[in-house]
Design a protein around this motif. Structure first.
Motif, short mmCIF file in Angstrom:
data_model
loop_
_atom_site.label_atom_id
_atom_site.label_comp_id
_atom_site.label_asym_id
_atom_site.label_seq_id
_atom_site.Cartn_x
_atom_site.Cartn_y
_atom_site.Cartn_z
N UNK A 107 -25.47 4.76 -22.57
CA UNK A 107 -24.89 3.19 -22.43
C UNK A 107 -26.27 2.89 -21.80
N UNK A 108 -26.29 3.60 -20.15
CA UNK A 108 -26.76 2.53 -18.87
C UNK A 108 -28.01 3.01 -19.39
N UNK A 109 -28.78 3.81 -20.46
CA UNK A 109 -30.35 4.04 -20.56
C UNK A 109 -30.25 2.67 -21.53
N UNK A 110 -29.41 2.20 -22.49
CA UNK A 110 -29.53 1.19 -23.24
C UNK A 110 -30.21 0.12 -22.73
N UNK A 111 -28.69 -0.12 -22.12
CA UNK A 111 -28.58 -1.18 -20.93
C UNK A 111 -29.90 -1.16 -20.67
N UNK A 112 -30.05 -0.77 -19.87
CA UNK A 112 -32.23 -0.85 -18.52
C UNK A 112 -32.98 -0.59 -18.69
N UNK A 113 -33.44 0.24 -20.14
CA UNK A 113 -33.99 0.35 -20.92
C UNK A 113 -34.91 1.60 -20.09
N UNK A 114 -35.21 2.61 -19.84
CA UNK A 114 -36.64 4.30 -19.05
C UNK A 114 -37.55 3.83 -18.62
N UNK A 115 -38.16 2.56 -18.47
CA UNK A 115 -39.25 2.70 -17.88
C UNK A 115 -39.96 2.00 -16.40
N UNK A 116 -38.47 1.86 -15.79
CA UNK A 116 -37.94 1.29 -14.60
C UNK A 116 -37.45 1.48 -13.71
N UNK A 117 -37.61 2.96 -12.81
CA UNK A 117 -37.05 3.06 -11.59
C UNK A 117 -36.09 2.05 -10.53
N UNK A 118 -36.76 1.13 -10.19
CA UNK A 118 -36.01 0.37 -9.91
C UNK A 118 -34.93 -0.87 -10.20
N UNK A 119 -34.73 -0.98 -11.66
CA UNK A 119 -33.93 -1.09 -12.59
C UNK A 119 -32.61 -0.36 -11.92
N UNK A 120 -32.91 0.87 -12.17
CA UNK A 120 -31.38 1.76 -12.56
C UNK A 120 -31.10 2.26 -11.09
N UNK A 121 -32.37 2.17 -9.90
CA UNK A 121 -32.45 2.86 -8.73
C UNK A 121 -31.19 2.02 -7.87
N UNK A 122 -31.57 0.34 -9.01
CA UNK A 122 -30.90 -0.70 -7.47
C UNK A 122 -29.27 -1.03 -7.13
N UNK A 123 -29.47 -0.80 -9.11
CA UNK A 123 -27.47 -0.64 -9.10
C UNK A 123 -27.01 1.34 -8.66
N UNK A 124 -27.70 2.10 -7.81
CA UNK A 124 -27.24 3.25 -7.01
C UNK A 124 -25.52 3.28 -7.41
N UNK A 125 -25.23 2.73 -6.22
CA UNK A 125 -24.46 2.46 -6.01
C UNK A 125 -22.61 2.57 -7.51
N UNK A 126 -23.52 1.69 -8.78
CA UNK A 126 -22.41 1.01 -9.05
C UNK A 126 -22.66 2.70 -9.97
N UNK A 127 -23.56 3.18 -10.63
CA UNK A 127 -24.30 4.40 -10.68
C UNK A 127 -23.21 5.90 -10.48
N UNK A 128 -23.62 5.98 -9.08
CA UNK A 128 -23.01 7.23 -8.69
C UNK A 128 -21.38 6.75 -8.83
N UNK A 129 -20.55 5.43 -9.03
CA UNK A 129 -19.77 5.48 -9.15
C UNK A 129 -18.51 6.26 -10.35
N UNK A 130 -19.46 5.82 -11.01
CA UNK A 130 -19.16 6.39 -12.59
C UNK A 130 -19.27 8.28 -12.43
N UNK A 131 -19.62 8.56 -11.33
CA UNK A 131 -19.83 9.69 -11.51
C UNK A 131 -18.59 10.46 -10.26
#
Length: 195
Positions: A107-131
């Motif tokens: 779901x996350x990949x569909x929301x942010x796409x797969x080409x921009x690491x900054x877009x994924x990792x700028x939300x690092x706290x949110x992403x990790x809080x799901x894990x």
């Protein structure tokens, strides 16, 4: 050389009862052992850990149990890698593969796409809080192809996160480096650079 059991004991000692990790993270490490060593490797790992069954993907399990799994699996996997540190990195990389295959990761990949690491990792706290249920993470932009992550209150070893972050960069960009710097036992920073 096997993992440092004193380091493991120190990390387990700072775990709180409420610190948890999602089951699919555990299963990703079991999957790596199975990939490298077959079903007999997984059976041996389960026996060493005195575990009767594999975890359920989205259930949460004690972080201390994950540390035990990580260190035991890394010892078993060491012959397949140049060092035990590389085995720990491989376990971290396997969890990223598991994450991207999971419902949350997909779901996350569909929301942010797969080409921009900054877009994924700028939300690092949110992403990790799901894990995981512990720690605080922050992102610092350092220019067009560089950024730094700060992980506080995270008892996983730096090699584990280096492996996970490198694999995420590989999946998204095909290349990149991640250099971890240990500040304290549960505080590290990770410099990401890519082209």
């Amino acid at each position: 050389m096997p993992t440092d059991k004193n380091d493991l004991a120190q990390r387990i000692a700072i775990c709180k009862p409420e610190d948890t990790v999602r089951g699919f993270i555990f299963k990703s490490v079991y999957g790596l052992v199975e990939q490298r060593m077959g079903n007999t490797g997984v059976d041996r790992l389960l026996q060493q850990l005195r575990v009767n069954k594999l975890p359920v993907d989205f259930f949460s399990y004690p972080s201390a149990d994950f540390l035990r799994l990580l260190y035991t699996a890394s010892d078993m996997l060491e012959p397949y890698y140049p060092s035990v540190e590389e085995a720990i990195r491989a376990c971290g990389a396997a969890t990223v593969t598991g994450f991207f295959k999971s419902y949350v990761g997909n779901t996350l990949v569909k929301l942010i796409g797969m080409n921009d690491p900054k877009r994924l990792f700028s939300s690092v706290d949110t992403v990790y809080s799901t894990l995981v249920s512990y720690g605080k993470r922050s992102y610092e932009d350092l220019g067009p192809t560089r950024y730094r992550l700060d992980f506080q209150g995270d008892m996983q070893p730096v090699y584990f996160h280096e492996g996970a972050h490198r694999e995420a960069l590989r999946v998204m960009r095909g290349n990149g480096t991640v250099t971890g710097t240990v500040l304290t036992l549960n505080h590290a920073q990770y410099l990401h650079e890519y082209t």
